[in-house]
Each structure stands twice: as C-alpha cells, then as structure tokens.
Design a protein around this motif. Structure first.
Motif, PDB file in Angstrom:
ATOM      1  N   LYS A  17       0.834  -1.204   0.000  1.00  0.00           N
ATOM      2  CA  LYS A  17       0.000   0.000   0.000  1.00  0.00           C
ATOM      3  C   LYS A  17       0.874   1.263   0.000  1.00  0.00           C
ATOM      4  O   LYS A  17       0.555   2.253  -0.683  1.00  0.00           O
ATOM      5  CB  LYS A  17      -0.925   0.002   1.222  1.00  0.00           C
ATOM      6  CG  LYS A  17      -2.008  -1.084   1.177  1.00  0.00           C
ATOM      7  CD  LYS A  17      -2.952  -0.874   0.011  1.00  0.00           C
ATOM      8  CE  LYS A  17      -4.045  -1.929  -0.073  1.00  0.00           C
ATOM      9  NZ  LYS A  17      -5.036  -1.816   0.997  1.00  0.00           N
ATOM     10  N   ALA A  18       1.990   1.226   0.738  1.00  0.00           N
ATOM     11  CA  ALA A  18       2.904   2.370   0.757  1.00  0.00           C
ATOM     12  C   ALA A  18       3.620   2.529  -0.587  1.00  0.00           C
ATOM     13  O   ALA A  18       3.825   3.650  -1.065  1.00  0.00           O
ATOM     14  CB  ALA A  18       3.926   2.199   1.881  1.00  0.00           C
ATOM     15  N   ALA A  38      -4.577 -12.653  -2.380  1.00  0.00           N
ATOM     16  CA  ALA A  38      -4.060 -11.376  -2.869  1.00  0.00           C
ATOM     17  C   ALA A  38      -4.990 -10.742  -3.891  1.00  0.00           C
ATOM     18  O   ALA A  38      -4.583  -9.864  -4.651  1.00  0.00           O
ATOM     19  CB  ALA A  38      -2.677 -11.579  -3.466  1.00  0.00           C
ATOM     20  N   ALA A  39      -6.237 -11.162  -3.901  1.00  0.00           N
ATOM     21  CA  ALA A  39      -7.196 -10.647  -4.886  1.00  0.00           C
ATOM     22  C   ALA A  39      -7.342  -9.132  -4.793  1.00  0.00           C
ATOM     23  O   ALA A  39      -7.486  -8.447  -5.818  1.00  0.00           O
ATOM     24  CB  ALA A  39      -8.549 -11.327  -4.700  1.00  0.00           C
ATOM     25  N   ASP A  40      -7.298  -8.580  -3.576  1.00  0.00           N
ATOM     26  CA  ASP A  40      -7.452  -7.128  -3.423  1.00  0.00           C
ATOM     27  C   ASP A  40      -6.271  -6.387  -4.035  1.00  0.00           C
ATOM     28  O   ASP A  40      -6.435  -5.301  -4.604  1.00  0.00           O
ATOM     29  CB  ASP A  40      -7.619  -6.757  -1.946  1.00  0.00           C
ATOM     30  CG  ASP A  40      -6.412  -7.120  -1.094  1.00  0.00           C
ATOM     31  OD1 ASP A  40      -5.775  -8.158  -1.369  1.00  0.00           O
ATOM     32  OD2 ASP A  40      -6.086  -6.358  -0.160  1.00  0.00           O
ATOM     33  N   LEU A  41      -5.077  -6.986  -3.956  1.00  0.00           N
ATOM     34  CA  LEU A  41      -3.897  -6.367  -4.554  1.00  0.00           C
ATOM     35  C   LEU A  41      -3.952  -6.454  -6.079  1.00  0.00           C
ATOM     36  O   LEU A  41      -3.622  -5.491  -6.775  1.00  0.00           O
ATOM     37  CB  LEU A  41      -2.617  -7.029  -4.027  1.00  0.00           C
ATOM     38  CG  LEU A  41      -2.386  -6.929  -2.518  1.00  0.00           C
ATOM     39  CD1 LEU A  41      -1.114  -7.665  -2.122  1.00  0.00           C
ATOM     40  CD2 LEU A  41      -2.302  -5.460  -2.086  1.00  0.00           C
ATOM     41  N   ALA A  42      -4.378  -7.596  -6.576  1.00  0.00           N
ATOM     42  CA  ALA A  42      -4.519  -7.766  -8.028  1.00  0.00           C
ATOM     43  C   ALA A  42      -5.523  -6.759  -8.590  1.00  0.00           C
ATOM     44  O   ALA A  42      -5.326  -6.210  -9.682  1.00  0.00           O
ATOM     45  CB  ALA A  42      -4.958  -9.193  -8.353  1.00  0.00           C
ATOM     46  N   ALA A 169       7.368   0.694  17.329  1.00  0.00           N
ATOM     47  CA  ALA A 169       6.634   1.492  16.350  1.00  0.00           C
ATOM     48  C   ALA A 169       5.595   0.588  15.713  1.00  0.00           C
ATOM     49  O   ALA A 169       5.676  -0.639  15.818  1.00  0.00           O
ATOM     50  CB  ALA A 169       7.579   2.069  15.298  1.00  0.00           C
ATOM     51  N   THR A 170       4.618   1.177  15.052  1.00  0.00           N
ATOM     52  CA  THR A 170       3.577   0.371  14.422  1.00  0.00           C
ATOM     53  C   THR A 170       4.091  -0.252  13.129  1.00  0.00           C
ATOM     54  O   THR A 170       5.048   0.220  12.519  1.00  0.00           O
ATOM     55  CB  THR A 170       2.340   1.223  14.100  1.00  0.00           C
ATOM     56  OG1 THR A 170       2.710   2.222  13.137  1.00  0.00           O
ATOM     57  CG2 THR A 170       1.792   1.883  15.349  1.00  0.00           C
ATOM     58  N   ARG A 171       3.423  -1.297  12.691  1.00  0.00           N
ATOM     59  CA  ARG A 171       3.788  -1.921  11.411  1.00  0.00           C
ATOM     60  C   ARG A 171       3.706  -0.912  10.267  1.00  0.00           C
ATOM     61  O   ARG A 171       4.517  -0.932   9.350  1.00  0.00           O
ATOM     62  CB  ARG A 171       2.875  -3.113  11.116  1.00  0.00           C
ATOM     63  CG  ARG A 171       3.208  -4.363  11.921  1.00  0.00           C
ATOM     64  CD  ARG A 171       2.444  -5.564  11.398  1.00  0.00           C
ATOM     65  NE  ARG A 171       2.737  -6.748  12.183  1.00  0.00           N
ATOM     66  CZ  ARG A 171       2.068  -7.111  13.272  1.00  0.00           C
ATOM     67  NH1 ARG A 171       1.062  -6.365  13.700  1.00  0.00           N
ATOM     68  NH2 ARG A 171       2.396  -8.208  13.926  1.00  0.00           N
ATOM     69  N   ALA A 172       2.711  -0.027  10.326  1.00  0.00           N
ATOM     70  CA  ALA A 172       2.558   0.969   9.262  1.00  0.00           C
ATOM     71  C   ALA A 172       3.764   1.899   9.210  1.00  0.00           C
ATOM     72  O   ALA A 172       4.230   2.270   8.120  1.00  0.00           O
ATOM     73  CB  ALA A 172       1.275   1.765   9.472  1.00  0.00           C
ATOM     74  N   ASP A 173       4.289   2.274  10.372  1.00  0.00           N
ATOM     75  CA  ASP A 173       5.492   3.109  10.414  1.00  0.00           C
ATOM     76  C   ASP A 173       6.671   2.379   9.766  1.00  0.00           C
ATOM     77  O   ASP A 173       7.400   2.955   8.951  1.00  0.00           O
ATOM     78  CB  ASP A 173       5.846   3.466  11.860  1.00  0.00           C
ATOM     79  CG  ASP A 173       4.915   4.510  12.471  1.00  0.00           C
ATOM     80  OD1 ASP A 173       4.260   5.244  11.704  1.00  0.00           O
ATOM     81  OD2 ASP A 173       4.861   4.586  13.713  1.00  0.00           O
ATOM     82  N   TYR A 174       6.858   1.114  10.140  1.00  0.00           N
ATOM     83  CA  TYR A 174       7.969   0.343   9.577  1.00  0.00           C
ATOM     84  C   TYR A 174       7.812   0.158   8.067  1.00  0.00           C
ATOM     85  O   TYR A 174       8.778   0.289   7.306  1.00  0.00           O
ATOM     86  CB  TYR A 174       8.071  -1.032  10.253  1.00  0.00           C
ATOM     87  CG  TYR A 174       8.647  -1.003  11.636  1.00  0.00           C
ATOM     88  CD1 TYR A 174       9.992  -0.722  11.850  1.00  0.00           C
ATOM     89  CD2 TYR A 174       7.846  -1.255  12.752  1.00  0.00           C
ATOM     90  CE1 TYR A 174      10.524  -0.693  13.135  1.00  0.00           C
ATOM     91  CE2 TYR A 174       8.376  -1.233  14.031  1.00  0.00           C
ATOM     92  CZ  TYR A 174       9.710  -0.948  14.216  1.00  0.00           C
ATOM     93  OH  TYR A 174      10.227  -0.925  15.488  1.00  0.00           O
ATOM     94  N   ALA A 175       6.598  -0.141   7.630  1.00  0.00           N
ATOM     95  CA  ALA A 175       6.360  -0.354   6.202  1.00  0.00           C
ATOM     96  C   ALA A 175       6.689   0.896   5.409  1.00  0.00           C
ATOM     97  O   ALA A 175       7.307   0.826   4.327  1.00  0.00           O
ATOM     98  CB  ALA A 175       4.907  -0.764   5.976  1.00  0.00           C
TER      99      ALA A 175
END
Length: 282
Positions: A17-18, A38-42, A169-175
C-alpha cells in the motif's frame, strides 16, 4: 520492478500500500503463498506471483525481471535462515540490483534469541554478492496492543521485561520506512536501526491502558519460565510462547531500545505514540 515477499502478511500488505503511493502498480510484484488471498492487490493492478518460502524452486519465476526485492522475514521460527537463503539465491540468479531485508534491531549485538536467524541471513547476504540493505526492525507496537483485551480481562499486563525500555513502532510506520529506503537511490551496503521515537516500560504500558480504560491495570513481572507458561495457558503455541518470553527477557537487557530516530527521519514525521496506539486498540 519491485518484488515484495510475504505480501499478504500484515507488514507485506502495508508495504504494498505504501509502494502504491510512489510506484505504478504495474511495476509492483506481490509474491505470495496463496494467490487467492491477494485478490485485493490484483484488483489494484499489482502483479501477483505465487512463491512459497518452503518451496525454493518457486522463487526463480517470482523474481523474474526484478530490479529490487523487499525480503520480509519468514514467520516460521527455526526455518527462516534456510527459507531466506532460497530467496537470496534466486535474487542472485535474477541479477537483482538491491535486496532489502527486514532484520531485527541491532541484530549483531541483540540478546534476543530470535536474532540468531536474522544474523545468519545477514551473513548469507554478505556472502551472496547481491547488493543489499538491512532494515533492522525493532518491536511492533501491535505485539503489545493486541494483548489489551487480555489485560482488561485479567486486570494486569504480564511479562518478564523488568524495567527494560521498548522503542516500538507500528507496522505501518515500519512499512513506510522500508518503502522509503526501497525507492531511494544508493542504498546498497547501508544498515538502518529502525525503532519508535519514544520508549516505554511494560509498567508504563499498563499505566496507559489504565488511564484510557478507566480500569486499574498493573504490571506483573514474572520469571521467564513462568511467563512462558502463562502464554501457553492463554492458547499460544509453545514456540511462539518461547519466543515472546525470551524476547521479554531481551527487553530487560536493553535489546529493544534505540534512540537514533532513524525511522522517523526516513518517514519524515514522528512515529505513532503509544497513547495513540492504545486508544486505537481500545
């Protein structure tokens, strides 16, 4: 082309997403064990390719045409080094220009038992000849906030971390930080020690839960073996309970503290405060 391994996992999904904010979807490959998940990513235009850490032969096709790879460490404790080696070998055959690996904070000096497989993977990268960058992650705040319902039910946070400070830190921060490195130039050979801006003890975590929930929550510090048994009784598999209890002991030795602010510098903003994460969990 950028390939993200374990792309349907919690960190991998956030990394995709990032990436989508910086790179065209057609230039992103989600390498996943189960394509259906992974349908949402496709649907977003991301290329989805099947690849399994436990199936070394699957990685050549998954990395075909890849310029960069984000190797998110496997979750299979005891199998990680071997699984990571398969990806590194495939990356070398594919001529990958940069492999970014999510290691653990201060892997070379960490007192945490889980650091051993990360150190082994880092050594494999150095021996491979593949250009690489190390993204050494500290603890995820979610490792603790997911336990808030249990803390509220039992009136306590349990652990064996003593007064050790945790720079999580949150996963979102690391990503977001991982993607910042992945999309920047001249990263080969760099090592990033990634951790949250502020550190806290488990006593302070308990106090924050108390403050926001209005319930009296204390911190109960146990011997490592006793804390492991508490986790097993709570329903965690023995290997996971062993990892978490060992990691808490590592916290007591300073293994998850860092004050270099490298993560927030990469993402250009402060990391999520503990109070905000607790509020979201509640």
């Amino acid at each position: 082309m950028i390939v993200v391994t374990g792309a349907t996992g919690q960190l991998g999904h956030l990394a995709i997403k990032a990436l989508l904010k910086k790179v065209p979807a057609a230039d992103i490959v989600a390498a996943v064990r189960n394509v259906d998940k992974a349908a949402d990513l496709a649907a977003l235009g991301v290329q989805v390719r099947q690849a399994d850490y436990s199936q070394p032969a699957s990685w050549d096709a998954a990395l075909q045409g890849a310029d960069k790879v984000l190797l998110i460490s496997s979750s299979e404790i005891g199998q990680r080094a071997k699984q990571h080696q398969a990806v590194i070998d495939a990356a070398k055959r594919a001529g990958v220009k940069l492999l970014a690996y999510t290691s653990v904070l201060h892997a070379d000096t960490s007192p945490l038992g889980l650091a051993a497989e990360h150190k082994e993977t880092e050594a494999a990268l150095r021996a491979s000849g593949v250009p690489f960058v190390l993204l050494r992650h500290g603890w995820y705040t979610e490792n603790y906030t997911m336990g808030i319902p249990g803390a509220l039910a039992h009136g306590a946070v349990y652990g064996c971390a003593g007064d050790g400070r945790i720079s999580s830190a949150t996963r979102a921060d690391y990503a977001e930080a991982d993607v910042a490195v992945l999309t920047a130039d001249n990263q080969a050979g760099k090592i990033y020690e990634l951790a949250g801006d502020t550190a806290y003890t488990l006593s302070e975590l308990a106090a924050e839960i108390s403050r926001q929930s209005g319930k009296c929550i204390g911190y109960v510090n146990l011997p490592e073996a006793e804390y492991k048994n508490v986790l097993i009784k709570a329903g965690l598999p023995e290997p996971v309970a062993a990892l978490l209890s060992d990691s808490d002991t590592g916290v007591s030795k300073g293994g998850l503290f860092d004050d270099s602010y490298q993560l927030s510098k990469l993402i250009g903003r402060p990391t999520m405060p503990l109070a905000t994460a607790v509020k979201a969990a509640l």
